[in-house]
Design an enzyme around this catalytic site. Structure first.
Site, PDB file in Angstrom:
ATOM      1  CD  GLU A 247      -5.427   4.868   5.607  1.00 20.70           C
ATOM      2  OE1 GLU A 247      -5.982   4.598   4.539  1.00 20.70           O
ATOM      3  OE2 GLU A 247      -4.964   4.001   6.369  1.00 20.70           O
TER       4      GLU A 247
ATOM      5  CB  CYS B 247      -3.972  -1.519   4.581  1.00 15.70           C
ATOM      6  SG  CYS B 247      -3.236  -1.562   6.235  1.00 15.70           S
TER       7      CYS B 247
ATOM      8  CG  ASN C 125       1.989   1.546   4.712  1.00 10.76           C
ATOM      9  OD1 ASN C 125       3.145   1.963   4.743  1.00 10.76           O
ATOM     10  ND2 ASN C 125       1.347   1.339   3.574  1.00 10.76           N
TER      11      ASN C 125
ATOM     12  CD  GLU D   3      -2.274   1.284   2.962  1.00  5.15           C
ATOM     13  OE1 GLU D   3      -1.637   0.794   3.930  1.00  5.15           O
ATOM     14  OE2 GLU D   3      -3.387   1.814   3.087  1.00  5.15           O
TER      15      GLU D   3
ATOM     16  CE  LYS E 259      -7.073   1.352   3.802  1.00  6.32           C
ATOM     17  NZ  LYS E 259      -5.812   1.799   4.437  1.00  6.32           N
TER      18      LYS E 259
ATOM     19  CG  ASN F  64      -4.780   4.109   0.370  1.00  6.07           C
ATOM     20  OD1 ASN F  64      -4.073   3.548  -0.439  1.00  6.07           O
ATOM     21  ND2 ASN F  64      -4.595   4.024   1.679  1.00  6.07           N
TER      22      ASN F  64
HETATM   23  N1  CDV Z   1      -3.055   1.509   6.572  1.00  8.21           N
HETATM   24  C1  CDV Z   1      -4.001   0.941   7.332  1.00  8.21           C
HETATM   25  O1  CDV Z   1      -5.128   0.742   6.890  1.00  8.21           O
HETATM   26  N2  CDV Z   1      -3.654   0.601   8.602  1.00  8.21           N
HETATM   27  C2  CDV Z   1      -4.571   0.037   9.549  1.00  8.21           C
HETATM   28  C3  CDV Z   1      -4.188   0.405  10.955  1.00  8.21           C
HETATM   29  C4  CDV Z   1      -4.536   1.794  11.261  1.00  8.21           C
HETATM   30  C5  CDV Z   1      -4.875  -0.467  11.975  1.00  8.21           C
HETATM   31  C6  CDV Z   1      -4.642  -1.475   9.429  1.00  8.21           C
HETATM   32  O2  CDV Z   1      -5.759  -1.991   9.430  1.00  8.21           O
HETATM   33  O3  CDV Z   1      -3.610  -2.125   9.417  1.00  8.21           O
END
Ligand code: CDV
Length: 309
Positions: free
Chosen positions: A143, A169, A194, A47, A124, A107
């Site tokens: 975000e 993510c 991330n 990501e 996303k 994203n």
């Molecule tokens: N980049 C993300 O979406 N990170 C989230 C954190 C904030 C929990 C994740 O679900 O990994």
């Protein structure tokens, strides 16, 4: 003939705020070369692969914010990646911050076929975090400030001999993500992440718990939809902020078949037999025979919890 895709999960170590797109693209090219040496068919990057995880920084100046976004794809920094991948006949997927020509910010991740053409785009859907500075948190996760929720749903694409889908993510924590793609027959889901090594709102939730939740959701999503899942980290310490590693490739039985060992740039490789998805899809998770949609109405009509009287 078996439909085997050799997947390279191109985990990336930390990217600092001062690292240029060109420097990052060179690291991505190096990972692509390693994938070529191992005869990979498709390379999966994380990501927001081109920059540091900028949503940890609170910004008020839109010019600063927009400096993290890409206005076109491919662009000057990423074109060499597209060109070399096409020369190698390797597919790609990676994430970046997208600024559209009509001013929307997402994203995003793209899926690039073996000819270097973008065949799929995903934005996303589940944006974690908050939109204003939160002094209660150990660190920020903005975000919701910088991105709009994705407007493309969870499409899948027929490409590279299979049915492929993407998410990003936080999406991996939501069963709906996998099921919507499962209902389109997805055979391989790719995602980058991330994930901070600690919970900004719960100091005793550290990397072991975070890695547990990470594996739990990916393995469940793969098994319950009889699909391969490839999850690739950006990890290590970015500008003083640690991110978990733990990139994995999960088979349709929910078993981990490849896992990263470092918190640095690293390629994990697995031969993913797309036909291995068939047994589960035709038996215990034969959706057509076994799903009872008459009892699932709350899933789409209701967002939050409604407690009983
Ligand atoms: N980049 C993300 O979406 N990170 C989230 C954190 C904030 C929990 C994740 O679900 O990994």
């Amino acid at each position: 003939m078996a439909r085997i895709l050799r997947i390279g999960g191109a985990q990336m170590g930390a990217i600092q705020k001062t690292d240029s797109r060109q420097v990052v693209a060179r690291r991505m090219l190096d990972l692509l070369d390693r994938a070529k040496a191992q005869n990979c068919d498709l390379v999966v990057y994380p990501e927001l692969a081109l920059t540091t995880f900028f949503p940890r920084w609170y910004m008020t100046d839109q010019v600063d914010v927009d400096s993290w976004f890409e206005r076109e794809m491919p662009n000057a920094a990423t074109r060499p990646l597209f060109e070399r991948a096409a020369r190698y006949a390797i597919g790609l997927t990676f994430g970046y911050a997208e600024l559209t020509s009509d001013g929307h910010r997402f994203n995003t991740s793209v899926l690039v076929d073996r000819d270097g053409r973008i065949v799929g785009k995903y934005r996303k859907v589940h944006l974690p975090g908050h939109s204003e500075y939160d002094p209660q948190r150990a660190f920020q996760h903005l975000e919701k400030r910088y991105f709009e929720p994705g407007d493309l749903g969870f499409p899948v694409w027929r490409t590279m001999g299979g049915i492929l889908g993407m998410c990003i993510c936080n999406d991996r924590r939501w069963p709906e993500t996998y099921r919507v793609m499962g209902l389109q027959g997805v055979e391989l889901i790719t995602l980058g992440y991330n994930t901070p090594s600690t919970n900004a709102q719960k100091s005793d939730e550290g990397p072991q718990t975070r890695l547990f939740h990470h594996r739990l959701t990916l393995q469940a999503g793969a098994y319950q939809n009889s699909t391969w899942v490839v999850a690739v980290a950006k990890c290590g310490i970015e500008d003083g902020h640690p991110l978990i590693a733990g990139s994995i490739i999960v088979n349709p039985d929910g078993e981990i078949v490849a896992e990263s060992q470092t918190e640095d740039d690293e390629l994990i490789v697995a031969d993913c037999d797309l036909d291995a998805t068939v047994f589960g899809k035709e038996t215990i998770f034969d959706f057509k025979r076994h799903r009872r949609v008459e009892h699932y109405e709350r899933i789409t009509s209701q967002t939050g919890v409604i407690l009983p009287e």
